[in-house]
Structures are given as C-alpha cells and as structure tokens.
Scaffold this motif. Structure first.
Motif, PDB file in Angstrom:
ATOM      1  N   ARG B   3      -4.619  -5.963 -10.037  1.00 53.18           N
ATOM      2  CA  ARG B   3      -3.916  -4.692 -10.209  1.00 53.18           C
ATOM      3  C   ARG B   3      -2.648  -4.682  -9.354  1.00 53.18           C
ATOM      4  O   ARG B   3      -2.681  -5.122  -8.200  1.00 53.18           O
ATOM      5  CB  ARG B   3      -4.869  -3.582  -9.757  1.00 53.18           C
ATOM      6  CG  ARG B   3      -4.311  -2.221  -9.959  1.00 53.18           C
ATOM      7  CD  ARG B   3      -5.341  -1.197  -9.526  1.00 53.18           C
ATOM      8  NE  ARG B   3      -4.674   0.077  -9.354  1.00 53.18           N
ATOM      9  CZ  ARG B   3      -5.185   1.085  -8.695  1.00 53.18           C
ATOM     10  NH1 ARG B   3      -6.382   0.981  -8.155  1.00 53.18           N
ATOM     11  NH2 ARG B   3      -4.528   2.205  -8.593  1.00 53.18           N
ATOM     12  N   PRO B   4      -1.511  -4.170  -9.869  1.00 53.62           N
ATOM     13  CA  PRO B   4      -0.291  -4.156  -9.061  1.00 53.62           C
ATOM     14  C   PRO B   4      -0.507  -3.373  -7.770  1.00 53.62           C
ATOM     15  O   PRO B   4      -1.190  -2.340  -7.768  1.00 53.62           O
ATOM     16  CB  PRO B   4       0.732  -3.448  -9.961  1.00 53.62           C
ATOM     17  CG  PRO B   4       0.197  -3.568 -11.345  1.00 53.62           C
ATOM     18  CD  PRO B   4      -1.295  -3.602 -11.219  1.00 53.62           C
ATOM     19  N   ALA B   5       0.077  -3.891  -6.717  1.00 50.44           N
ATOM     20  CA  ALA B   5      -0.135  -3.276  -5.405  1.00 50.44           C
ATOM     21  C   ALA B   5       0.954  -2.256  -5.087  1.00 50.44           C
ATOM     22  O   ALA B   5       2.083  -2.344  -5.586  1.00 50.44           O
ATOM     23  CB  ALA B   5      -0.149  -4.353  -4.319  1.00 50.44           C
ATOM     24  N   LEU B   6       0.581  -1.306  -4.237  1.00 49.07           N
ATOM     25  CA  LEU B   6       1.560  -0.442  -3.590  1.00 49.07           C
ATOM     26  C   LEU B   6       2.070  -1.186  -2.358  1.00 49.07           C
ATOM     27  O   LEU B   6       1.280  -1.531  -1.473  1.00 49.07           O
ATOM     28  CB  LEU B   6       0.903   0.874  -3.157  1.00 49.07           C
ATOM     29  CG  LEU B   6       1.737   1.759  -2.229  1.00 49.07           C
ATOM     30  CD1 LEU B   6       2.931   2.354  -2.968  1.00 49.07           C
ATOM     31  CD2 LEU B   6       0.881   2.862  -1.614  1.00 49.07           C
ATOM     32  N   ALA B   7       3.361  -1.472  -2.335  1.00 51.10           N
ATOM     33  CA  ALA B   7       3.927  -2.187  -1.188  1.00 51.10           C
ATOM     34  C   ALA B   7       4.493  -1.192  -0.192  1.00 51.10           C
ATOM     35  O   ALA B   7       5.252  -0.293  -0.572  1.00 51.10           O
ATOM     36  CB  ALA B   7       5.024  -3.140  -1.650  1.00 51.10           C
ATOM     37  N   ILE B   8       4.116  -1.349   1.066  1.00 53.90           N
ATOM     38  CA  ILE B   8       4.643  -0.482   2.125  1.00 53.90           C
ATOM     39  C   ILE B   8       5.565  -1.315   3.008  1.00 53.90           C
ATOM     40  O   ILE B   8       5.109  -2.215   3.716  1.00 53.90           O
ATOM     41  CB  ILE B   8       3.502   0.126   2.964  1.00 53.90           C
ATOM     42  CG1 ILE B   8       2.541   0.916   2.061  1.00 53.90           C
ATOM     43  CG2 ILE B   8       4.077   1.015   4.072  1.00 53.90           C
ATOM     44  CD1 ILE B   8       1.297   1.444   2.769  1.00 53.90           C
ATOM     45  N   ILE B  32       1.283  -4.815   2.796  1.00 54.00           N
ATOM     46  CA  ILE B  32       2.210  -4.388   3.854  1.00 54.00           C
ATOM     47  C   ILE B  32       3.322  -5.420   4.004  1.00 54.00           C
ATOM     48  O   ILE B  32       3.042  -6.620   4.099  1.00 54.00           O
ATOM     49  CB  ILE B  32       1.492  -4.237   5.208  1.00 54.00           C
ATOM     50  CG1 ILE B  32       0.255  -3.347   5.086  1.00 54.00           C
ATOM     51  CG2 ILE B  32       2.469  -3.703   6.257  1.00 54.00           C
ATOM     52  CD1 ILE B  32       0.508  -1.890   5.002  1.00 54.00           C
ATOM     53  N   LEU B  33       4.554  -4.955   4.005  1.00 56.84           N
ATOM     54  CA  LEU B  33       5.703  -5.801   4.322  1.00 56.84           C
ATOM     55  C   LEU B  33       6.250  -5.339   5.670  1.00 56.84           C
ATOM     56  O   LEU B  33       7.158  -4.514   5.735  1.00 56.84           O
ATOM     57  CB  LEU B  33       6.791  -5.683   3.239  1.00 56.84           C
ATOM     58  CG  LEU B  33       6.604  -6.523   1.955  1.00 56.84           C
ATOM     59  CD1 LEU B  33       5.420  -6.025   1.134  1.00 56.84           C
ATOM     60  CD2 LEU B  33       7.870  -6.519   1.108  1.00 56.84           C
ATOM     61  N   ALA B  68       3.624  -6.371  -6.223  1.00 57.77           N
ATOM     62  CA  ALA B  68       3.838  -4.925  -6.112  1.00 57.77           C
ATOM     63  C   ALA B  68       4.617  -4.387  -7.311  1.00 57.77           C
ATOM     64  O   ALA B  68       5.455  -5.100  -7.885  1.00 57.77           O
ATOM     65  CB  ALA B  68       4.617  -4.609  -4.832  1.00 57.77           C
ATOM     66  N   ASP B  69       4.296  -3.173  -7.695  1.00 58.95           N
ATOM     67  CA  ASP B  69       5.141  -2.494  -8.682  1.00 58.95           C
ATOM     68  C   ASP B  69       5.791  -1.243  -8.097  1.00 58.95           C
ATOM     69  O   ASP B  69       6.795  -0.769  -8.598  1.00 58.95           O
ATOM     70  CB  ASP B  69       4.342  -2.154  -9.942  1.00 58.95           C
ATOM     71  CG  ASP B  69       3.230  -1.157  -9.664  1.00 58.95           C
ATOM     72  OD1 ASP B  69       2.848  -0.995  -8.484  1.00 58.95           O
ATOM     73  OD2 ASP B  69       2.723  -0.542 -10.624  1.00 58.95           O
ATOM     74  N   ARG B  70       5.181  -0.700  -7.041  1.00 62.06           N
ATOM     75  CA  ARG B  70       5.761   0.474  -6.386  1.00 62.06           C
ATOM     76  C   ARG B  70       5.999   0.148  -4.912  1.00 62.06           C
ATOM     77  O   ARG B  70       5.242  -0.615  -4.313  1.00 62.06           O
ATOM     78  CB  ARG B  70       4.802   1.670  -6.471  1.00 62.06           C
ATOM     79  CG  ARG B  70       4.660   2.272  -7.853  1.00 62.06           C
ATOM     80  CD  ARG B  70       3.326   2.972  -7.961  1.00 62.06           C
ATOM     81  NE  ARG B  70       2.254   2.014  -7.695  1.00 62.06           N
ATOM     82  CZ  ARG B  70       1.157   2.286  -7.001  1.00 62.06           C
ATOM     83  NH1 ARG B  70       0.956   3.492  -6.515  1.00 62.06           N
ATOM     84  NH2 ARG B  70       0.242   1.354  -6.796  1.00 62.06           N
ATOM     85  N   VAL B  71       7.023   0.748  -4.356  1.00 59.68           N
ATOM     86  CA  VAL B  71       7.380   0.481  -2.959  1.00 59.68           C
ATOM     87  C   VAL B  71       7.535   1.807  -2.237  1.00 59.68           C
ATOM     88  O   VAL B  71       8.086   2.769  -2.791  1.00 59.68           O
ATOM     89  CB  VAL B  71       8.714  -0.293  -2.855  1.00 59.68           C
ATOM     90  CG1 VAL B  71       9.031  -0.623  -1.403  1.00 59.68           C
ATOM     91  CG2 VAL B  71       8.677  -1.541  -3.703  1.00 59.68           C
ATOM     92  N   ILE B  72       7.019   1.842  -1.025  1.00 59.03           N
ATOM     93  CA  ILE B  72       7.302   2.996  -0.167  1.00 59.03           C
ATOM     94  C   ILE B  72       7.907   2.486   1.141  1.00 59.03           C
ATOM     95  O   ILE B  72       7.485   1.454   1.665  1.00 59.03           O
ATOM     96  CB  ILE B  72       6.040   3.859   0.077  1.00 59.03           C
ATOM     97  CG1 ILE B  72       6.398   5.084   0.916  1.00 59.03           C
ATOM     98  CG2 ILE B  72       4.927   3.063   0.729  1.00 59.03           C
ATOM     99  CD1 ILE B  72       5.318   6.146   0.899  1.00 59.03           C
ATOM    100  N   LEU B  73       8.934   3.180   1.609  1.00 59.43           N
ATOM    101  CA  LEU B  73       9.585   2.830   2.868  1.00 59.43           C
ATOM    102  C   LEU B  73       9.092   3.811   3.915  1.00 59.43           C
ATOM    103  O   LEU B  73       9.220   5.021   3.739  1.00 59.43           O
ATOM    104  CB  LEU B  73      11.099   2.949   2.726  1.00 59.43           C
ATOM    105  CG  LEU B  73      11.692   2.108   1.590  1.00 59.43           C
ATOM    106  CD1 LEU B  73      12.950   2.747   1.040  1.00 59.43           C
ATOM    107  CD2 LEU B  73      11.963   0.701   2.078  1.00 59.43           C
ATOM    108  N   VAL B 125       8.642   5.129  -4.206  1.00 58.61           N
ATOM    109  CA  VAL B 125       7.898   6.389  -4.136  1.00 58.61           C
ATOM    110  C   VAL B 125       7.964   6.951  -2.723  1.00 58.61           C
ATOM    111  O   VAL B 125       8.439   6.283  -1.800  1.00 58.61           O
ATOM    112  CB  VAL B 125       6.429   6.184  -4.572  1.00 58.61           C
ATOM    113  CG1 VAL B 125       6.365   5.831  -6.061  1.00 58.61           C
ATOM    114  CG2 VAL B 125       5.756   5.118  -3.731  1.00 58.61           C
ATOM    115  N   GLY B 126       7.490   8.177  -2.547  1.00 55.93           N
ATOM    116  CA  GLY B 126       7.563   8.827  -1.239  1.00 55.93           C
ATOM    117  C   GLY B 126       6.186   9.176  -0.696  1.00 55.93           C
ATOM    118  O   GLY B 126       5.183   9.125  -1.420  1.00 55.93           O
ATOM    119  N   VAL B 127       6.155   9.534   0.573  1.00 52.03           N
ATOM    120  CA  VAL B 127       4.884   9.871   1.222  1.00 52.03           C
ATOM    121  C   VAL B 127       4.204  11.039   0.510  1.00 52.03           C
ATOM    122  O   VAL B 127       2.981  11.068   0.361  1.00 52.03           O
ATOM    123  CB  VAL B 127       5.096  10.228   2.705  1.00 52.03           C
ATOM    124  CG1 VAL B 127       3.777  10.598   3.366  1.00 52.03           C
ATOM    125  CG2 VAL B 127       5.747   9.079   3.441  1.00 52.03           C
TER     126      VAL B 127
END
Lengths: 286, 286
Positions: B3-8, B32-33, B68-73, B125-127
């Motif tokens: 499954r695509p991951a949420l990358a932080i 986690i990046l 990852a398909d989504r990224v949050i900073l 995406v956002g928090v």
C-alpha cells in the motif's frame, strides 16, 4: 482685563514653540508653562510660567496667574528627566506620586492630566484645533512621490487600519509587496519600524535577533502608513512623525511614509522633509 | 505491491513523531524522511529514508524508494543547523543554493518545497488532514478556565483577528483590559509575546528597552488569542502553540491562551498543558 490666554504646557521638543508661533501669529495671547526638566525649546518671546510635573496645584496657580482659559499639552514627557526626579527634597517627598505618574496606572499620563485640568474648569484643546497647519497636508511633501505599486501598498495599509479601527488597535502598519509586515498596537510606531529592520537583517546575527524567524523576504521597499484611530482623543494621543521616524524608516529599508492628512502631526516639518529627501524616501499626506 | 505510504519529511521537534503515531495507529503505512541536521525525534519504529534539505533530487529518490503517494512536511527548519551547512564538500558546493533556501526569496521556504513536490506528482497534505487529533479541541485543556472578563478579552481578540483576516494579517493578538496590546504580523507569535513582556517591564532598564515608551498599564493579566487566517495554507504555515509559548506568556504576565479549535496545533500537548497548569495560565480551545 486682558484677553484670556492660550496656555501651552510645554514638554520637550520644538512642538510647543511651533504651536505658540502659529497661535501668536494669528493674534492670540499665548502663555507658556514650561515643564521643568522637560521643556527645552526657546520661549523667550512669550510670557513664561514654569511648572513642575510633580506639583499639580502649582500648575493650577500658574494657569490662573497667566490668565488662561484654554490649555494645550504639547511636547514629550515620555523620557522622565532623572535629573528632575533627583533634584531636591520635593522629589523625595513626592517619590511615590512621581512613580505613579511616570510608571502608573494609565499608559498615557496625559489623559489623567486632561481630566484634572477639566475638573478645575480649563478647556483642554488639541493641536488640530490650535495649530492645524502643523498637521499633514494632502499630497507629496518632499521631492519623491510613491510609485503605483507603493500607492497600492498605501491603500492596503489604510484598509487594514480602517478594519482594525473598530477595535481601537494601532495607528500604524508597514506594508511591503502587498503584505502587512507589522502592525502597531501598544509598542508605538518607532518600535514597530525597528521590528521590521530586525526582520530584514541578514546573516547569523540577524537570525539570532529574530529568534529563529525567517527574514522578511523583501529586502527593500515598503511603506509606513500612519492614521488616526476612529476614537482617538487628539488632545492626549496625537499621531505624529518626525525626523526620527524618517531615520528609522530608512534603516528598515522602507521606500516611504504615508500619513493621514489632517490627522497626523508632522513634527519639525522642514527637518522631516529634508531627512526624507536625503534618504530617498517619499513622504505623502493621503 | 504494498500500500502506498504516507511520507513524513521530518524537521526538528516531536511533531513528526506525533503525526506518525496517529497515522500508524489507524493502520496507515508510514515512511519517515528525516531531514539531516534537523530531525531529532525517535523514529525507530518506522521505515526511515534520511534526506538532505540541500539535495532536492535526493528527496524525490527517497520518496520513490519509500513507495509514498502523499507527503507531509512537519517539524521545525527555522533554525538552520550550522553543523549541517559546515559539514563536508557538498555544503560548500551548494552554498549559494543553501543561502537562497534559508535566507531566500520567500519567507516560508516550505511553500517552495510544496510546489516542488507537487510538480513531481506527490500530493502534499497537512496535519489537519492526517492527524486531526493534534489540533486544539473546543474547551479548557488544563485545570484553569477563563474568567468572564477574560472571555470578553478573548472575544475582542477574535473579533480583531477576524477584522484583520481580510488583509491576510497576523494570526495572533494579545488583549488586556479590553485593549489590543499587540498584533502579530511577520514577526511571529513568540516575538509578539516578548514585546508585551518588554512593554510591561518596570524600572529604568525596562524604560530603556521600551525606547522611552510608557509601560503598558496592566501589570498582569491579558490573553493571547491565536487563530488561523482565512486564506491560510495549513500545509505550509500551521499556527501552533507549545511549551515555549506558555513560558513566554507567563513571562509577559498573561492570564491565559485561547486558540482556535480545529485550526491551531498544540505541540507536545501533555507538556504544554502541564506548563500552563504549573504557570497558572488557562489554555482553552474556542
């Protein structure tokens, strides 16, 4: 009996003398009550009745001696003359009272003074009434005029000030690149301008001063916009600019200063305009 | 295929780990990046792909490796790690680039990063979307509640913020005795609170710090009100408070902090609430 005089209770700076000159110029009787320890202008051509900030009853006595019916408070009293406080037994006797006045319950001690004078039957008037020519006129004061982009910044600042007016917030904003970088509330215009200078300071030292905030992108340009609040008491809290405002604006990299015509005082007008011209800042009444 | 991951992409502080815990807790795949030189939380329980702020292509490579398909900073990058900049030949090669990112053309470098990631096909995406439980809830968070007078101050602050919202001005104000003492624009919440502490500082040293301004009358009390701007991009510029906000508020003599529920992040919630309780400050989501 002589015509009742306009009494000018004079703090530091040239404003009291400028007001006196305008009032006397149109034939008014003028009496100066120089505040000991503060007043520092030349009042040689007027009747003088020196008073002390720490002796309110003495002020009433001198107003009566001067035959005054109207009073204007003008000039700076923000930096208390420590010399005055230290001088003599009277200061020691009134130490608590002095503290209350200088550090005291109201952040504008003039309001308390106005209430005191009105209670004793004196009409307290403001610079706008007595010396309207000292207020900003409409139009460019120095050599430079705002560009179309700067005019847009001025419009943004005026709109922001109008929106905040309902809540009695600040008289000043700084706008650059269509963004409001700083809003003045209780800290005063000078400190707001200094803040923008710090925000723009490059390098490591600047970063430390900013406490880790990123620098404000626009390294130069931007405009200080100053206006009156809707509910402003112009007798106690007159918005004004002067040579120091121009110096600070230059240090902050601003392109110019826009002030509300009729409602903002231009202190030492010639020096202020000369400073703006020398700094390549526009100065415009809007 | 997994499954695509949420990358932080993780900067400093605990926020990235708190987001990871919430997302993983509801069954999401999390990668986690950690940003070299910034990330400092414990990510031992997640797949990790360390990246460098000064190597944008490397970030894209690691996002691809992480599936990852989504990224949050998330996390702080405001205080650049000087160690990172000084470490090795790469930093020297990219010195101009680093300067542009750290001091550069935009006062929020995250906006540039978001645009870069979106251009390469990643949804940023956002928090609020990924970890909504980290945002302020409605109601009192600690032991104390605002008094009726403090609730009125909060209402004044919210109205002021709403009035200023149209011009994209600050996310924060400080209100005391029904007066707005400070308005936040580009300087940030912390510096606004520090300003009120200076305005209230008694004595000669305080007067010097205030540059001659009179002290703010109200020696204690007042409330910090924080809200989102109407046009806020919550992915780049998330309003938040944390233990440091509470410490600064205490130093400024404030009675409490009111934050917009759902729109303001509470960093290190337990520590923040504990700090507020210890300082006798109320902390309320409104």
């Amino acid at each position: 009996m002589a015509r009742p005089a306009l009494a000018i209770i004079a703090g530091a700076g040239r404003l009291p003398a400028e007001i006196a000159a305008e009032a006397a110029g149109r034939g008014e009787a003028v009496a100066i009550l120089p505040l000991k320890g503060f007043a520092d202008a030349d009042f040689a051509s007027y009747a003088q009745y020196p008073v002390s900030l720490i002796d309110p009853k003495g002020v009433l006595q001198e107003l009566s001696r001067a035959g005054a019916d109207r009073v204007i408070l003008a000039g700076a009293v923000h930096r208390p003359g420590l010399g005055m406080v230290r001088s003599g037994i009277q200061a020691v006797r009134h130490l608590e009272e002095i503290r209350n006045v200088l550090e005291g319950g109201d952040d504008n001690l003039l309001r308390g003074v106005i209430a005191f004078l009105e209670k004793h039957g004196y009409a307290v008037v403001g610079v706008r009434d007595v010396a309207p020519s000292l207020m900003a006129p409409v139009g460019t004061l120095g050599h430079l005029s705002p560009s179309p982009a700067e005019l847009e910044g001025i419009a943004i600042g005026r709109r922001a000030l109008a929106a905040m007016g309902a809540d009695d917030i600040g008289q000043g904003v700084i706008v650059a690149q269509k963004r409001v970088l700083a809003v003045e509330a209780a800290e005063g215009t000078d400190n707001m301008i200094r803040r923008v200078a710090l925000l723009r300071r490059p390098g490591l030292f600047g970063r430390l001063l900013r406490h880790g905030r990123p620098p404000v992108a626009e390294q130069d340009g931007g405009v200080l916009v100053k206006a009156a609040k809707p509910e402003q008491d112009f007798r106690a809290d007159l918005p004004g600019i002067g040579p120091r405002t121009v110096r600070l604006a230059r240090k902050a990299g601003l392109a110019g200063i826009a002030i509300e015509a009729g409602n903002v005082l231009v202190l030492e007008r010639d020096a202020t305009i000369a400073a703006a011209d020398a700094a390549n800042l526009f100065l415009v009444g809007v």
